[in-house]
Design an enzyme around this catalytic site. Structure first.
Site: not given
Ligand code: OXD
Ligand code: MN
Length: 592
Positions: A72, A200, A209, A229, A251, A253, A280, A374
């Site tokens: 991102r 991406y 998102k 989130h 993100s 964690c 998520d 991913r």
């Molecule tokens: C993030 C994701 O970047 O979930 O938070 O991909």
């Molecule tokens: Mn996320």
């Protein structure tokens, strides 16, 4: 190809996008198996995607993005409300007309010689009153195939929409994947997203998102619900009763790991089970009984591959064994399967790295998979997917958890005094950079409610919205907690084992929700008594270790309060008075 709908607003918008991007042809995605199969065949033929070993990984594909397009791009992400102050100090902003004038020439003719796909999609279960529809136009088959996993796409989404004008207009174009002209732009007041020059996932799967967090957080504010989130998980007790918990973490964690955790033996043998509803994003509404109910708007997991293995997250790995798209991982040429750092200790010798170059895992000093590589896996593959996953009403939330990566300050777990104090706890959320990531260790990045990159409006108004939801929920509100799995000892090692053992903290949380366990009142909130954290079967962890993990260093907390004040100052008069008062009260308790 025939249009899939008679909705004039949809048709008019698709015509406008086609007139601008000028594709050779427009293909509506109906979501049928035949259509998706034909698109896969086309992507295999052009080399856009690689079909993997169909015996070992049926339905799976491999893809790699451009070198400069792997994550991102927060500095190129904009919230374009009409007024700058409505985007707030934590978002990039440009005047909507100005940015449209700047980007229109980039879209103009960008699909000449290409096909434009029109993807209708539904975020949330089909038929749920809480689900919302979007349309995404794109020139990427990769996007179509990912959207098929992450959202409910095709005719059923258009049926959900009917004649309504309430749909998010998402215009994606790969253009030349030019970094300098990459823009991810949300227009919350117009229900619109413009994304250009990226391929991406986080930038181009617009349901995720861009819609389900940035646009939806704004919609939730206007309509009286919440888009967060947050993971959603259920804990089933030995009688079969399930309590649901949501959790917001920045993100990287461990949200996916927590959402799919396997209980440690001490709970497993008693019959406890953990069920995943989401990893998520949570959309939450107040139900008829006054409680808060959560749905997962997504239908798949877009998880980080490196570090995922049988031990760290058995369920995530199992989810990727069929119908999964792997992006920027290693391709094992020997048997046409995939590999990434941390999968096992046996990297392939004859392989292709994430850049598409020959790679020998036994001798190379470079990583084979990108650290942000991913998997896009269907939620239905997950062995612990909740049977409530498709429940249109969602699941009732008993507790909400905030957490970040803090080496010293935050204890293993604590409970806020009440809802408003909990909102304050979320507003001061932060995560520290690690030596590996940034160089400077312990640099605190404030990430309120883990929404810093995802809040589609002024974060001061967002906190006020949380406070207002608390008033509506009253005594039915979920209890709010904070956890920290990342405390370090003096040698810099993690003290807490994490992963499945995080269930031990979750059990204290549930005990508190049910009024079954006591707590110590401290200046920062209610803390567990060390003996109330179950350590049966935990090697190397004694009651003293738990005491250490639960310690609160007032000096560090007061220093942290200075950081919070500095952060709050950015919001001027959009900072809710209640939040400022909470900080002042916490300071006073700490100074006593
Ligand atoms: C993030 C994701 O970047 O979930 O938070 O991909
Ligand atoms: Mn996320």
């Amino acid at each position: 190809m025939a249009d899939l709908t008679t909705n004039k607003k949809v048709l008019g918008w698709v015509d406008e996008v086609a007139a601008l991007c000028k594709p050779d042809k427009v293909v509506w995605i109906d979501g049928s198996a035949e259509q998706l199969l034909a698109l896969k065949e086309e992507a295999f033929a052009t080399g856009e995607m690689t079909e993997l070993n169909q015996e070992k990984l049926p339905g799976c594909m491999w893809h790699h993005t451009a070198k400069n397009d792997v994550a991102r791009v927060e500095n190129r992400t904009f919230i374009c409300s009409k007024k700058r102050e409505d985007a707030g100090p934590t978002n990039n902003w440009m005047d909507p007309d100005e940015i449209k004038a700047k980007l229109r020439p980039l879209y103009d003719g960008s699909m000449k010689g290409r096909t434009m796909y029109v993807i209708p999609y539904c975020m949330g279960p089909i038929g749920s009153p809480f689900s919302k529809v979007g349309l995404e136009t794109t020139d990427s088959i990769y996007v179509v195939l990912n959207m098929d996993i992450m959202a409910r796409i095709g005719t059923r989404a258009l049926e959900q929409l009917g004649d309504s004008n309430d749909f998010v207009r998402g215009m994606h174009a790969k253009a030349n994947i030019d970094e300098e002209n990459r823009y991810i732009v949300q227009f919350p007041e117009d229900n619109a997203i413009w994304s250009i020059n990226s391929g991406y996932g986080g930038n181009v799967l617009l349901g995720k998102k861009c819609f389900a967090l940035r646009i939806a957080s704004y919609q939730g504010w206007k309509e009286g619900w919440m888009a967060e989130h947050m993971l959603i998980l259920g804990i089933e007790d030995p009688t079969g009763h399930v309590d649901y918990v949501t959790g917001a973490f920045p993100s990287a964690c461990g949200k996916t790991n927590l959402a799919m955790l396997i209980p440690p033996e001490v709970y497993k043998k008693q019959g406890y089970k953990v069920w995943t509803v989401g990893d998520d994003i949570a959309w939450m509404h107040i139900g008829p009984d006054g409680r808060l109910y959560a749905i997962n708007p997504e239908s798949g997991f877009f998880g980080v591959a490196p570090g995922t293995n049988e031990k760290s997250n058995y369920n995530a790995l199992a989810s990727t064994r069929k119908n999964t798209i792997f992006t920027n991982v290693v391709l094992n040429n020997a048997d046409n399967t995939v590999w990434w750092e941390g999968l096992d200790k046996n990297p392939p010798e004859d392989a292709t790295d994430w850049l598409g170059q020959p790679w020998n895992g036994k001798t190379s000093t470079e990583k084979g998979a990108h650290p942000n590589s991913r998997f896009t896996a269907p939620a239905g593959n997950c062995p612990c997917i909740s049977k409530e996953f498709e429940n249109p009403q969602g699941v009732p939330v008993s507790a909400m958890i905030f957490g970040g990566r803090r080496a010293k300050t935050a204890p293993l777990v604590y409970q806020s005094f009440d809802w408003n104090h909990g909102v304050f706890v979320g507003s001061i959320m932060a995560s520290e950079t690690t030596a590996a990531a940034a160089g400077a260790v312990g640099v605190v990045r404030r990430d309120p409610m883990a929404m810093l990159p995802f809040c589609g409006y002024n974060m001061g108004d967002y906190w006020q919205h949380w406070l207002d939801m608390g008033v509506k929920l009253g005594d039915k509100a979920p209890k709010i907690f904070n956890v920290n799995w990342f405390r370090l000892d003096d040698e810099g090692h993690f003290i807490w084992p994490g992963f499945g053992d995080n269930m031990r903290a979750l059990m204290w949380i549930l005990g508190r929700c049910k009024g079954e366990v006591e707590a110590e009142e401290t200046p920062i909130g209610y803390l567990p008594k060390a003996e109330d954290i179950n350590i049966e079967g935990l090697e190397g962890i004694s009651l003293d270790t738990i005491r250490d993990l639960l310690s609160v260093d007032k000096k560090l907390w007061l220093e942290d309060a200075d950081g919070c004040e500095e952060f709050y100052a950015k919001f001027g008069d959009r900072l809710p008075k209640e939040i400022a008062a909470q900080l002042a009260a916490q300071r006073e308790r700490l100074s006593k």
